[in-house]
Design a protein around this motif. Structure first.
Motif, PDB file in Angstrom:
ATOM      1  N   ILE A  84       0.829  -1.202   0.000  1.00 19.10           N
ATOM      2  CA  ILE A  84       0.000   0.000   0.000  1.00 19.10           C
ATOM      3  C   ILE A  84       0.864   1.252   0.000  1.00 19.10           C
ATOM      4  O   ILE A  84       0.614   2.207  -0.742  1.00 19.10           O
ATOM      5  N   LEU A  87       2.426   2.102  -3.299  1.00 14.07           N
ATOM      6  CA  LEU A  87       1.433   2.735  -4.182  1.00 14.07           C
ATOM      7  C   LEU A  87       1.275   4.220  -3.842  1.00 14.07           C
ATOM      8  O   LEU A  87       1.280   5.084  -4.730  1.00 14.07           O
ATOM      9  N   VAL A 173     -14.919 -11.138  -0.702  1.00 11.88           N
ATOM     10  CA  VAL A 173     -13.854 -10.142  -0.754  1.00 11.88           C
ATOM     11  C   VAL A 173     -13.170 -10.148  -2.117  1.00 11.88           C
ATOM     12  O   VAL A 173     -12.759  -9.106  -2.618  1.00 11.88           O
ATOM     13  N   LEU A 176     -15.016  -7.883  -4.225  1.00  6.58           N
ATOM     14  CA  LEU A 176     -14.712  -6.496  -3.871  1.00  6.58           C
ATOM     15  C   LEU A 176     -13.414  -6.048  -4.534  1.00  6.58           C
ATOM     16  O   LEU A 176     -13.333  -4.952  -5.103  1.00  6.58           O
ATOM     17  N   LEU A 177     -12.399  -6.927  -4.510  1.00 10.94           N
ATOM     18  CA  LEU A 177     -11.114  -6.563  -5.109  1.00 10.94           C
ATOM     19  C   LEU A 177     -11.248  -6.393  -6.612  1.00 10.94           C
ATOM     20  O   LEU A 177     -10.663  -5.473  -7.201  1.00 10.94           O
ATOM     21  N   ALA A 180     -12.774  -3.103  -7.220  1.00 14.06           N
ATOM     22  CA  ALA A 180     -11.810  -2.030  -6.966  1.00 14.06           C
ATOM     23  C   ALA A 180     -10.837  -1.896  -8.127  1.00 14.06           C
ATOM     24  O   ALA A 180     -10.511  -0.776  -8.551  1.00 14.06           O
ATOM     25  N   SER A 184     -10.734   1.480 -10.256  1.00 18.10           N
ATOM     26  CA  SER A 184      -9.585   2.377 -10.268  1.00 18.10           C
ATOM     27  C   SER A 184      -9.039   2.551 -11.670  1.00 18.10           C
ATOM     28  O   SER A 184      -8.558   3.638 -12.024  1.00 18.10           O
ATOM     29  N   LEU A 187     -11.328   5.081 -13.281  1.00 13.97           N
ATOM     30  CA  LEU A 187     -11.130   6.435 -12.777  1.00 13.97           C
ATOM     31  C   LEU A 187      -9.828   7.047 -13.273  1.00 13.97           C
ATOM     32  O   LEU A 187      -9.766   8.247 -13.563  1.00 13.97           O
ATOM     33  N   ALA A 188      -8.784   6.242 -13.357  1.00 10.23           N
ATOM     34  CA  ALA A 188      -7.473   6.805 -13.656  1.00 10.23           C
ATOM     35  C   ALA A 188      -7.201   6.887 -15.148  1.00 10.23           C
ATOM     36  O   ALA A 188      -6.247   7.530 -15.564  1.00 10.23           O
ATOM     37  N   LYS A 189      -8.046   6.268 -15.977  1.00  9.99           N
ATOM     38  CA  LYS A 189      -7.823   6.277 -17.421  1.00  9.99           C
ATOM     39  C   LYS A 189      -8.075   7.680 -17.978  1.00  9.99           C
ATOM     40  O   LYS A 189      -8.977   8.388 -17.538  1.00  9.99           O
TER      41      LYS A 189
END
Lengths: 194, 103
Positions: A84, A87, A173, A176-177, A180, A184, A187-189
């Motif tokens: 983490i 990142l 979970v 969920l990953l 995510a 992400s 969003l980041a593209k």
């Protein structure tokens, strides 16, 4: 040799200055973790903050180890201090931010500072009261760890529980990953088409 | 197992760390530092879960910490993607300068 052995017994069995070695370890790690936490929220440079946070996570892993949660201590270093924070540091350096510029003393900033410091004052008074109350052994909830604490935090016992009782949450979970990861990237593209 | 440290000590440390995280979120302006403060709060909660797990002899607390770590990892990935998108569109990551959703 014999002298070392005796010194070892004196320090480990009865403790130094009336505190067991476990108590020394706890106070040391707790003080370091709190100090690193203060460093994280006070440093102006985000890279310094991030490095203080890495230290904080490592000391917290030490506290987990003092609670016999060995697997969690390893996970804390690998996942938090490793993955983490790499990142976070990567993004900080990608954005190439310097020191936080001095904020103009607007009304909003002053209100936020007052809110933050009064909240911390209230919390610290409450924690101090709790500490005073727990000085009296009669008020403490639990003074000793459970008898089975040695085997509690091993990979074996956690894995056995995780893949039987908590199998469904474990599988959930993974969903969920996946969400995510997809979110992400979306969003980041820069541009979604071509 | 006698260690000389009571459960209360661990819970007090956890409360102090949580307070530090809240103060960081309230007083800082840098969105990445705010994300890091949120991580600190999650870790404070983790510490109290692990402490309760060890003192009560119940594994459930430690399992729960695993799930918290997973959610934290997902949260950081999405949060940093939002910060990147914010920086690309507004050339800032200071939360003071981002107020278009305000009335």
């Amino acid at each position: 040799m014999l002298l070392d052995r005796i010194r070892f017994i004196v320090i480990v069995e009865t403790g130094l200055l009336g505190l067991t070695y476990h108590a020394w370890l706890f106070y040391l790690l707790a003080a370091l973790a709190i100090g690193a936490g203060v460093g994280t929220i006070t440093r102006k440079n985000p890279v310094t903050s991030a490095f203080f946070l890495i230290l904080h996570f490592i000391f917290l892993a030490g506290l987990y180890a003092s609670l016999h949660a060995h697997l969690l201590a390893v996970m804390q270093v690998l996942v938090y201090a490793g993955a983490i924070m790499v990142l976070v540091l990567f993004v900080i350096m990608l954005l190439n931010l310097g020191k936080e510029p001095e904020s103009q003393q607007s009304e909003q900033v002053v209100i936020r500072k007052i809110a933050g410091y009064s909240f911390s004052a209230v919390m610290l008074v409450m924690v101090g009261l709790a500490a005073l109350l727990s000085m009296d052994k009669g008020n403490t909830m639990m003074t000793t760890m459970a008898d089975n604490v040695d085997t509690l935090g091993t990979a074996e016992s956690i894995g056995a529980e995780m893949f039987t009782t908590y199998l469904f949450p474990f599988e959930a979970v993974s969903l969920l990953l996946l969400a995510a990861v997809a979110g992400s990237i979306l969003l980041a593209k820069k541009r979604l088409m071509n | 197992m006698e260690t000389g440290i009571t459960l209360d000590s661990y819970l007090i440390v956890s409360a102090v760390l949580f307070t530090l995280g809240v103060v960081g979120v309230i007083t800082r302006r840098n969105a990445i530092v705010i994300l890091m403060s949120i991580e600190m709060m999650l870790n404070a909660a983790n510490l109290s879960l692990v402490a309760l797990s060890a003192y009560m002899g119940d594994i459930t607390g430690q399992i729960f910490v695993f799930f918290v770590m997973t959610v934290a990892a997902a949260e950081v990935a999405v949060g940093l993607a939002i910060v990147l998108a914010l920086f690309r569109n507004k050339q800032t990551i200071y939360v003071d300068d981002v107020n278009i959703l305000k009335w």
